[in-house]
Design a protein around this motif. Structure first.
Motif, short mmCIF file in Angstrom:
data_model
loop_
_atom_site.label_atom_id
_atom_site.label_comp_id
_atom_site.label_asym_id
_atom_site.label_seq_id
_atom_site.Cartn_x
_atom_site.Cartn_y
_atom_site.Cartn_z
N ALA A 52 0.84 -1.20 0.00
CA ALA A 52 0.00 0.00 0.00
C ALA A 52 0.88 1.25 0.00
CB ALA A 52 -0.93 -0.01 1.21
N GLY A 53 1.99 1.20 0.73
CA GLY A 53 2.92 2.33 0.75
C GLY A 53 3.56 2.58 -0.61
N LEU A 54 3.95 1.51 -1.30
CA LEU A 54 4.51 1.67 -2.65
C LEU A 54 3.49 2.30 -3.59
CD1 LEU A 54 6.47 -1.64 -3.47
CD2 LEU A 54 7.41 0.62 -2.99
N LYS A 55 2.27 1.78 -3.52
CA LYS A 55 1.21 2.28 -4.39
C LYS A 55 0.94 3.76 -4.10
CE LYS A 55 -2.22 1.40 -7.31
NZ LYS A 55 -1.98 1.18 -8.71
N ALA A 56 0.92 4.13 -2.84
CA ALA A 56 0.66 5.52 -2.45
C ALA A 56 1.76 6.46 -2.95
CB ALA A 56 0.52 5.62 -0.94
N LYS A 57 2.97 5.95 -3.09
CA LYS A 57 4.10 6.76 -3.58
C LYS A 57 4.12 6.86 -5.11
CE LYS A 57 7.00 5.68 0.37
NZ LYS A 57 8.13 4.86 0.85
N GLY A 58 3.19 6.20 -5.77
CA GLY A 58 3.09 6.30 -7.22
C GLY A 58 3.70 5.15 -8.00
N TRP A 59 4.15 4.11 -7.31
CA TRP A 59 4.64 2.93 -8.02
C TRP A 59 3.43 2.21 -8.60
CZ3 TRP A 59 9.75 1.45 -8.63
CH2 TRP A 59 10.67 2.21 -7.93
N ASP A 60 3.43 2.00 -9.92
CA ASP A 60 2.22 1.52 -10.58
C ASP A 60 2.57 0.68 -11.81
OD1 ASP A 60 -0.53 1.29 -10.79
OD2 ASP A 60 -0.81 3.25 -11.71
N GLU A 61 1.53 0.24 -12.50
CA GLU A 61 1.63 -0.51 -13.74
C GLU A 61 2.52 -1.76 -13.57
OE1 GLU A 61 2.64 2.11 -17.00
OE2 GLU A 61 1.38 3.69 -16.15
N HIS A 62 2.28 -2.50 -12.51
CA HIS A 62 3.05 -3.71 -12.24
C HIS A 62 2.65 -4.81 -13.22
CE1 HIS A 62 4.75 -7.18 -10.18
NE2 HIS A 62 5.53 -6.31 -9.55
N LYS A 63 3.66 -5.48 -13.76
CA LYS A 63 3.41 -6.60 -14.68
C LYS A 63 4.41 -7.70 -14.37
CE LYS A 63 3.26 -8.13 -19.42
NZ LYS A 63 3.72 -7.88 -20.77
N GLY B 292 7.33 14.67 -13.61
CA GLY B 292 6.06 13.97 -13.77
C GLY B 292 6.12 12.80 -14.73
N ALA B 293 7.25 12.64 -15.40
CA ALA B 293 7.38 11.49 -16.31
C ALA B 293 7.48 10.20 -15.50
CB ALA B 293 8.63 11.66 -17.17
N LYS B 294 7.03 9.12 -16.10
CA LYS B 294 7.13 7.82 -15.42
C LYS B 294 8.46 7.17 -15.76
CE LYS B 294 2.23 6.87 -15.16
NZ LYS B 294 1.18 5.88 -15.38
N ASN C 153 3.11 -29.98 -2.58
CA ASN C 153 2.04 -28.98 -2.61
C ASN C 153 2.59 -27.56 -2.77
OD1 ASN C 153 3.12 -28.90 0.01
ND2 ASN C 153 1.20 -28.16 0.87
N LEU C 154 3.86 -27.45 -3.20
CA LEU C 154 4.47 -26.15 -3.45
C LEU C 154 4.65 -25.93 -4.94
CD1 LEU C 154 7.35 -26.14 -0.80
CD2 LEU C 154 5.08 -25.07 -0.61
N LEU C 155 4.72 -24.67 -5.31
CA LEU C 155 5.00 -24.29 -6.69
C LEU C 155 6.06 -23.19 -6.62
CD1 LEU C 155 4.22 -24.72 -9.64
CD2 LEU C 155 2.37 -23.07 -9.31
N ILE C 156 7.24 -23.48 -7.15
CA ILE C 156 8.33 -22.50 -7.16
C ILE C 156 8.29 -21.80 -8.51
CG2 ILE C 156 10.82 -22.17 -6.97
CD1 ILE C 156 10.79 -24.93 -5.42
N VAL C 157 8.05 -20.50 -8.46
CA VAL C 157 7.79 -19.72 -9.67
C VAL C 157 8.83 -18.61 -9.78
CG1 VAL C 157 6.06 -18.38 -10.91
CG2 VAL C 157 5.32 -20.15 -9.31
N SER C 158 9.34 -18.43 -10.99
CA SER C 158 10.28 -17.33 -11.22
C SER C 158 9.99 -16.67 -12.55
CB SER C 158 11.73 -17.81 -11.15
OG SER C 158 11.99 -18.72 -12.20
N GLY C 159 10.46 -15.46 -12.68
CA GLY C 159 10.24 -14.74 -13.92
C GLY C 159 10.75 -13.32 -13.84
N ARG C 160 10.07 -12.44 -14.56
CA ARG C 160 10.45 -11.03 -14.63
C ARG C 160 9.29 -10.17 -14.15
NH1 ARG C 160 15.28 -9.33 -15.21
NH2 ARG C 160 14.63 -7.59 -16.49
N TRP C 161 9.64 -9.04 -13.57
CA TRP C 161 8.65 -8.06 -13.15
C TRP C 161 9.04 -6.72 -13.75
CZ3 TRP C 161 10.12 -3.67 -10.65
CH2 TRP C 161 11.39 -3.67 -10.05
N GLU C 162 8.06 -5.86 -13.90
CA GLU C 162 8.31 -4.47 -14.29
C GLU C 162 7.22 -3.61 -13.71
OE1 GLU C 162 6.49 -3.75 -18.63
OE2 GLU C 162 8.07 -5.29 -18.61
N MET C 163 7.57 -2.36 -13.45
CA MET C 163 6.60 -1.38 -12.98
C MET C 163 7.16 0.02 -13.19
SD MET C 163 6.88 -1.94 -8.79
CE MET C 163 5.28 -1.28 -8.47
N THR C 164 6.30 1.01 -13.00
CA THR C 164 6.72 2.39 -13.17
C THR C 164 6.67 3.11 -11.83
OG1 THR C 164 4.49 3.14 -13.72
CG2 THR C 164 5.91 2.48 -15.56
#
Length: 144
Positions: free
Chosen positions: A77-88, A116-118, A99-110
């Protein structure tokens, strides 16, 4: 022309591999679905829905101190409030272990940038999910 025993052996080998191939597709789809649910909850600002994607005993390893319980929801919630957005999140691998699933990959956000630019940030991401009450719940979440 293939001899009958070679043909039978080939068909048998393909039949043995098919369930694991189907399972692999299902596991990958489950992992991407869980990641997409997280993205939707975060991007929509629904921190209650986001918190429900974590197991009650989950740990999120952040740059500062690891977050647990209510701290997970407050952290995001703190990240979102600071303007961190568009998470993918894009899942690159999903490895089932009991019963576990180990998942890895890439993330991106602005984040907010100068004037004012992202500004785009991205990196690697790992989650360990556990099947609880019929749904995948994150028990460990970290990134760089």
């Amino acid at each position: 022309m293939l001899r009958p025993h070679v043909l039978y052996a080939t068909v048998f080998a393909v039949a043995l591999m098919t369930p694991s191939l189907c399972r692999s597709d299902t596991v990958q789809a489950d992992a991407q679905s869980a990641a997409s649910q997280w993205d939707a909850a975060y991007n929509g600002g629904d921190m209650d829905a986001l918190a429900k994607l974590y197991a009650p005993d989950a740990i999120v390893v952040t740059k500062g101190a690891p977050q647990t319980s209510d701290g997970i929801q407050k952290f995001f919630a703190g990240l979102k409030a600071k303007g961190w957005d568009e998470h993918k999140t894009t899942v690159k691998s999903a490895l089932p272990k009991d019963n576990l699933l180990i998942v890895s990959g890439r993330w991106e956000m602005t984040s907010p940038g100068d004037g004012g630019a992202k500004k785009k940030f991205e990196g690697n991401w790992v989650n360990v999910l556990e099947k609880r009450d019929g749904a995948w719940r994150t028990v460990l979440h970290t990134w760089n």
